[in-house]
Enzyme design. Structure first.
Site, PDB file in Angstrom:
ATOM      1  N   ASP A 117      -3.462  91.416  -9.557  1.00 57.23           N
ATOM      2  CA  ASP A 117      -2.717  91.279  -7.822  1.00 57.23           C
ATOM      3  C   ASP A 117      -2.907  90.166  -6.777  1.00 57.23           C
ATOM      4  O   ASP A 117      -3.938  88.977  -7.353  1.00 57.23           O
ATOM      5  CB  ASP A 117      -3.924  92.183  -7.390  1.00 57.23           C
ATOM      6  CG  ASP A 117      -3.077  93.068  -5.622  1.00 57.23           C
ATOM      7  OD1 ASP A 117      -2.074  92.631  -5.395  1.00 57.23           O
ATOM      8  OD2 ASP A 117      -4.642  93.322  -5.316  1.00 57.23           O
ATOM      9  N   HIS A 124      -1.086  88.177   6.565  1.00 56.22           N
ATOM     10  CA  HIS A 124      -1.897  88.913   5.790  1.00 56.22           C
ATOM     11  C   HIS A 124      -3.429  87.818   5.427  1.00 56.22           C
ATOM     12  O   HIS A 124      -4.565  88.519   5.830  1.00 56.22           O
ATOM     13  CB  HIS A 124      -2.036  89.590   4.209  1.00 56.22           C
ATOM     14  CG  HIS A 124      -3.518  90.843   3.942  1.00 56.22           C
ATOM     15  ND1 HIS A 124      -4.520  91.182   4.497  1.00 56.22           N
ATOM     16  CD2 HIS A 124      -3.822  89.903   2.670  1.00 56.22           C
ATOM     17  CE1 HIS A 124      -4.766  91.309   3.220  1.00 56.22           C
ATOM     18  NE2 HIS A 124      -4.959  90.674   2.480  1.00 56.22           N
ATOM     19  N   GLU A 191      -3.400  98.902   1.168  1.00 56.31           N
ATOM     20  CA  GLU A 191      -3.272  97.966   0.960  1.00 56.31           C
ATOM     21  C   GLU A 191      -1.400  97.976   0.299  1.00 56.31           C
ATOM     22  O   GLU A 191      -1.236  98.081  -0.641  1.00 56.31           O
ATOM     23  CB  GLU A 191      -3.615  96.828   0.362  1.00 56.31           C
ATOM     24  CG  GLU A 191      -4.650  96.054   0.502  1.00 56.31           C
ATOM     25  CD  GLU A 191      -5.417  95.009  -0.242  1.00 56.31           C
ATOM     26  OE1 GLU A 191      -6.044  94.280   0.514  1.00 56.31           O
ATOM     27  OE2 GLU A 191      -5.364  94.766  -1.444  1.00 56.31           O
ATOM     28  N   GLU A 193       1.876  97.405  -1.290  1.00 48.28           N
ATOM     29  CA  GLU A 193       2.668  96.110  -2.070  1.00 48.28           C
ATOM     30  C   GLU A 193       3.736  96.135  -2.238  1.00 48.28           C
ATOM     31  O   GLU A 193       3.523  97.785  -2.235  1.00 48.28           O
ATOM     32  CB  GLU A 193       1.195  95.923  -2.444  1.00 48.28           C
ATOM     33  CG  GLU A 193      -0.221  95.177  -2.116  1.00 48.28           C
ATOM     34  CD  GLU A 193      -1.063  94.796  -3.510  1.00 48.28           C
ATOM     35  OE1 GLU A 193      -0.569  93.720  -4.028  1.00 48.28           O
ATOM     36  OE2 GLU A 193      -2.125  94.677  -2.586  1.00 48.28           O
ATOM     37  N   ASP A 225      -3.050  99.386  -2.959  1.00 51.53           N
ATOM     38  CA  ASP A 225      -4.653  98.622  -3.993  1.00 51.53           C
ATOM     39  C   ASP A 225      -4.976  99.347  -2.908  1.00 51.53           C
ATOM     40  O   ASP A 225      -5.871  98.586  -1.736  1.00 51.53           O
ATOM     41  CB  ASP A 225      -4.632  97.442  -3.658  1.00 51.53           C
ATOM     42  CG  ASP A 225      -5.233  96.794  -4.053  1.00 51.53           C
ATOM     43  OD1 ASP A 225      -5.953  97.068  -4.307  1.00 51.53           O
ATOM     44  OD2 ASP A 225      -5.358  95.577  -3.714  1.00 51.53           O
ATOM     45  N   ARG A 229     -13.612  98.261   1.637  1.00 51.26           N
ATOM     46  CA  ARG A 229     -13.898  97.461   2.554  1.00 51.26           C
ATOM     47  C   ARG A 229     -15.241  96.355   2.631  1.00 51.26           C
ATOM     48  O   ARG A 229     -15.679  95.583   2.257  1.00 51.26           O
ATOM     49  CB  ARG A 229     -12.976  96.886   3.720  1.00 51.26           C
ATOM     50  CG  ARG A 229     -11.988  97.293   3.594  1.00 51.26           C
ATOM     51  CD  ARG A 229     -11.220  96.450   3.610  1.00 51.26           C
ATOM     52  NE  ARG A 229      -9.662  96.121   3.395  1.00 51.26           N
ATOM     53  CZ  ARG A 229      -8.708  95.369   2.427  1.00 51.26           C
ATOM     54  NH1 ARG A 229      -9.094  94.594   1.688  1.00 51.26           N
ATOM     55  NH2 ARG A 229      -7.130  95.819   2.654  1.00 51.26           N
ATOM     56  N   GLN A 232     -15.816  95.838  -1.444  1.00 47.88           N
ATOM     57  CA  GLN A 232     -15.945  94.095  -1.360  1.00 47.88           C
ATOM     58  C   GLN A 232     -16.460  92.522  -0.114  1.00 47.88           C
ATOM     59  O   GLN A 232     -16.515  92.643  -1.179  1.00 47.88           O
ATOM     60  CB  GLN A 232     -14.053  94.428  -0.528  1.00 47.88           C
ATOM     61  CG  GLN A 232     -13.158  92.923  -0.490  1.00 47.88           C
ATOM     62  CD  GLN A 232     -12.073  92.805  -0.163  1.00 47.88           C
ATOM     63  OE1 GLN A 232     -11.673  94.402   0.098  1.00 47.88           O
ATOM     64  NE2 GLN A 232     -11.270  92.334  -0.192  1.00 47.88           N
ATOM     65  N   LYS A 245     -12.247  96.996  -5.420  1.00 44.83           N
ATOM     66  CA  LYS A 245     -10.546  97.213  -5.670  1.00 44.83           C
ATOM     67  C   LYS A 245      -9.816  98.110  -7.069  1.00 44.83           C
ATOM     68  O   LYS A 245      -8.739  98.359  -7.095  1.00 44.83           O
ATOM     69  CB  LYS A 245     -10.005  96.322  -5.797  1.00 44.83           C
ATOM     70  CG  LYS A 245      -9.719  95.420  -4.026  1.00 44.83           C
ATOM     71  CD  LYS A 245      -9.648  94.002  -4.049  1.00 44.83           C
ATOM     72  CE  LYS A 245      -9.188  93.717  -2.313  1.00 44.83           C
ATOM     73  NZ  LYS A 245      -7.730  94.449  -1.918  1.00 44.83           N
ATOM     74  N   THR A 249      -5.590 102.051  -8.223  1.00 43.43           N
ATOM     75  CA  THR A 249      -4.033 101.559  -7.649  1.00 43.43           C
ATOM     76  C   THR A 249      -3.801 102.439  -7.524  1.00 43.43           C
ATOM     77  O   THR A 249      -3.453 103.014  -8.894  1.00 43.43           O
ATOM     78  CB  THR A 249      -4.106 100.113  -8.219  1.00 43.43           C
ATOM     79  OG1 THR A 249      -5.660  99.525  -8.282  1.00 43.43           O
ATOM     80  CG2 THR A 249      -3.360  99.681  -7.702  1.00 43.43           C
ATOM     81  N   GLU A 352      -6.695  94.966   8.608  1.00 45.55           N
ATOM     82  CA  GLU A 352      -6.239  94.296   9.744  1.00 45.55           C
ATOM     83  C   GLU A 352      -5.661  95.257  11.219  1.00 45.55           C
ATOM     84  O   GLU A 352      -5.040  94.494  12.468  1.00 45.55           O
ATOM     85  CB  GLU A 352      -4.346  94.183   9.118  1.00 45.55           C
ATOM     86  CG  GLU A 352      -4.512  92.927   8.468  1.00 45.55           C
ATOM     87  CD  GLU A 352      -3.469  92.938   7.154  1.00 45.55           C
ATOM     88  OE1 GLU A 352      -3.638  93.049   5.965  1.00 45.55           O
ATOM     89  OE2 GLU A 352      -2.904  91.107   8.229  1.00 45.55           O
TER      90      GLU A 352
HETATM   91  O1  LIG Z   1      -9.567  87.096   1.536  1.00 46.40           O
HETATM   92  C1  LIG Z   1     -10.773  87.981   1.140  1.00 46.40           C
HETATM   93  O2  LIG Z   1     -12.020  87.389   0.323  1.00 46.40           O
HETATM   94  C2  LIG Z   1     -10.239  88.891   0.791  1.00 46.40           C
HETATM   95  C3  LIG Z   1      -8.591  89.360   1.058  1.00 46.40           C
HETATM   96  C4  LIG Z   1      -7.940  90.677   0.347  1.00 46.40           C
HETATM   97  O3  LIG Z   1      -9.181  91.927   0.604  1.00 46.40           O
HETATM   98  C5  LIG Z   1      -7.063  90.774   0.019  1.00 46.40           C
HETATM   99  C6  LIG Z   1      -6.168  91.144  -1.619  1.00 46.40           C
HETATM  100  O4  LIG Z   1      -6.514  91.659  -2.088  1.00 46.40           O
HETATM  101  C7  LIG Z   1      -5.148  90.747  -1.755  1.00 46.40           C
HETATM  102  C8  LIG Z   1      -3.698  91.295  -1.166  1.00 46.40           C
HETATM  103  O5  LIG Z   1      -3.582  92.184  -2.155  1.00 46.40           O
HETATM  104  O6  LIG Z   1      -3.536  90.825  -0.632  1.00 46.40           O
HETATM  105 CA   LIG Z   2      -4.329  93.695  -3.029  1.00 44.38          CA
HETATM  106 MG   LIG Z   3      -6.599  98.239  -6.499  1.00 49.69          MG
END
Ligand SMILES: O=C(O)/C=C/C(=O)CC(=O)CC(=O)O
Ligand SMILES: [Ca+2]
Ligand SMILES: [Mg+2]
Length: 403
Positions: A117, A124, A191, A193, A225, A229, A232, A245, A249, A352
């Site tokens: 990914d 973003h 997400e 995508e 995706d 959060r 993460q 993540k 998916t 976002e």
């Molecule tokens: O910048 C970060 O720490 C995290 C970013 C994401 O969660 C984005 C990601 O999974 C990639 C994407 O889908 O753009």
């Molecule tokens: Ca992603």
């Molecule tokens: Mg995923």
């Protein structure tokens, strides 16, 4: 039943012809189908009935043999299919091989090999940077304009549209919590995508050049995706996304071949930094795609992310993914990264759209920050096609169920 007469302007007319895998009620047998309007043509049976040499690629329970066959075969099969569904003399033979979409079960269309990914939308990346790293001098990390950032994900949890998504549990720790907590995620997100499906493998030790991208990539799907959060944010330093993540998916059931998206090709945004030669696409044919995505939460459209705004192209992503000599396998899948446009209503994640929960969305059925059990998320998309038509990219949908 008029399968040959997809109504004028149907986004799944004969100019599109995406591939999937289906089974009919009462049968365990899966086989490759091609969508025309709101019907599915049993492609392998059609090939047999018409004495076509492509039956061995199409009368299969996954798209993998077709994916592996390569670009010349992809074009030949598509040309044959176009003829089958448009030449009236085939009508009698093929009519019994069309099934109403509503009567079939759609399956994961290919065996996913490796899953990667990316993180290719500047809008973003800047939004997430501001939210996750508010004290950083720049919302983009120093490497962002020099390479397409990505991570290796979990291929075994890629599921087809319509599959329920169980709310994941994990560790979380807000800055104000004295110690980590464990439990169901309280910040479950999406997400929006686009996924790229690799057909032709590459040799280990031999990077795939930008110019060879089309020889390897068969087509595109929509991809959600799902992201926890809270998990993460606590786990990602220093090695990046892991359990936040990897639990699911979702991909659309239809794979749109690149050949159906010729009219949608467009130049990516202007590059603000000089690129190393293996990523430099200056003067190349346009590497972006004008795909118009829509994100619906419980039936209400909450965002319309424009794929044309993606900074890194799919060709650059593949070149980067293999530049160290890593090889490709048939069925490799890579996600574009969350698609977010510059406007507020073009953001591809709830993180976002609600600014990490600060600004809830007002929906007819109540306020929403992150996902609640029972919520249904549906991504759909279309692209400009020939002569003012639209090419439908289908949808990827999933319902959140309690963990
Ligand atoms: O910048 C970060 O720490 C995290 C970013 C994401 O969660 C984005 C990601 O999974 C990639 C994407 O889908 O753009
Ligand atoms: Ca992603
Ligand atoms: Mg995923």
């Amino acid at each position: 039943m008029p399968p040959f007469d997809a109504p004028e302007g149907d986004p799944f007319g004969p100019h599109n012809l995406p591939y999937g895998v289906f089974s009919t009620p009462g049968s365990q047998e899966r086989t490759v189908g091609v969508r025309l309007g709101d019907h599915v043509l049993d492609a392998g049976a059609a090939a047999h009935a018409l004495g076509s040499p492509y039956a061995s690629l199409l009368a299969r329970p996954t798209l993998n043999p077709l994916l592996a066959a390569g670009r010349t075969a992809w074009s030949d099969v598509r040309r044959a299919l176009t003829a089958w569904v448009t030449v009236p003399s085939h009508r009698e033979t093929l009519e019994p091989l069309f099934h109403p979409l509503s009567s079939v079960t759609l399956h994961l269309p290919f065996e996913v090999a490796d899953y990667v990914d990316f993180y290719a939308s500047e809008n973003h990346a800047r939004n997430v940077g501001r939210i996750f790293r508010p004290d950083a001098a720049d919302s983009l990390t120093p490497n962002w304009k020099h390479l397409p950032i990505g991570y290796h994900g979990r291929a075994g949890t890629v599921v087809v549209s319509g599959t329920d998504v169980v709310r994941p549990s994990g560790q979380r720790k807000a800055p104000t919590d004295p110690a980590p907590l464990f439990g169901p995620s309280v910040r479950l997100d999406i997400e929006a995508e686009v996924g790229f499906v690799v057909g032709v493998p590459s040799t280990r030790g031999r990077p795939v050049r930008l110019a060879d991208w089309r020889e390897h990539v068969f087509g595109v799907c929509l991809l959600n995706d799902w992201s926890a959060r809270d998990v993460q944010a606590w786990e990602y330093v220093p090695l990046g996304p892991f359990l936040g993540k990897s639990f699911a998916t979702s991909v659309s059931a239809w794979i749109t071949p690149l050949d159906a998206l010729e009219e949608a090709r467009t130049a990516p945004p202007e590059r603000t930094h000089a690129l190393l030669p293996y990523l430099d696409d200056t003067g190349d044919e346009p590497g972006g795609y004008d795909l118009r995505i829509s994100v619906a939460l419980n039936g209400h459209v909450v965002s319309e992310p424009p794929f044309s705004t993606m900074y890194w192209t799919a060709a650059q992503q593949l070149a980067h993914l293999t530049v160290n000599g890593a090889s490709l396998r048939t069925g490799d899948l890579y996600g574009s990264g969350t698609v977010s446009g510059p406007a507020d209503h073009q953001r591809g994640s709830l993180l976002e759209l609600t600014w990490n929960g600060r600004d809830p969305l007002e929906l007819p059925d109540g306020k929403r920050t992150f996902l609640e059990d029972g919520d249904v998320v549906t991504l759909s998309a279309w692209a400009p096609g020939p002569d003012g038509t639209r090419v439908g990219l289908g949808e990827v949908t999933g319902r959140v169920v309690g963990g």
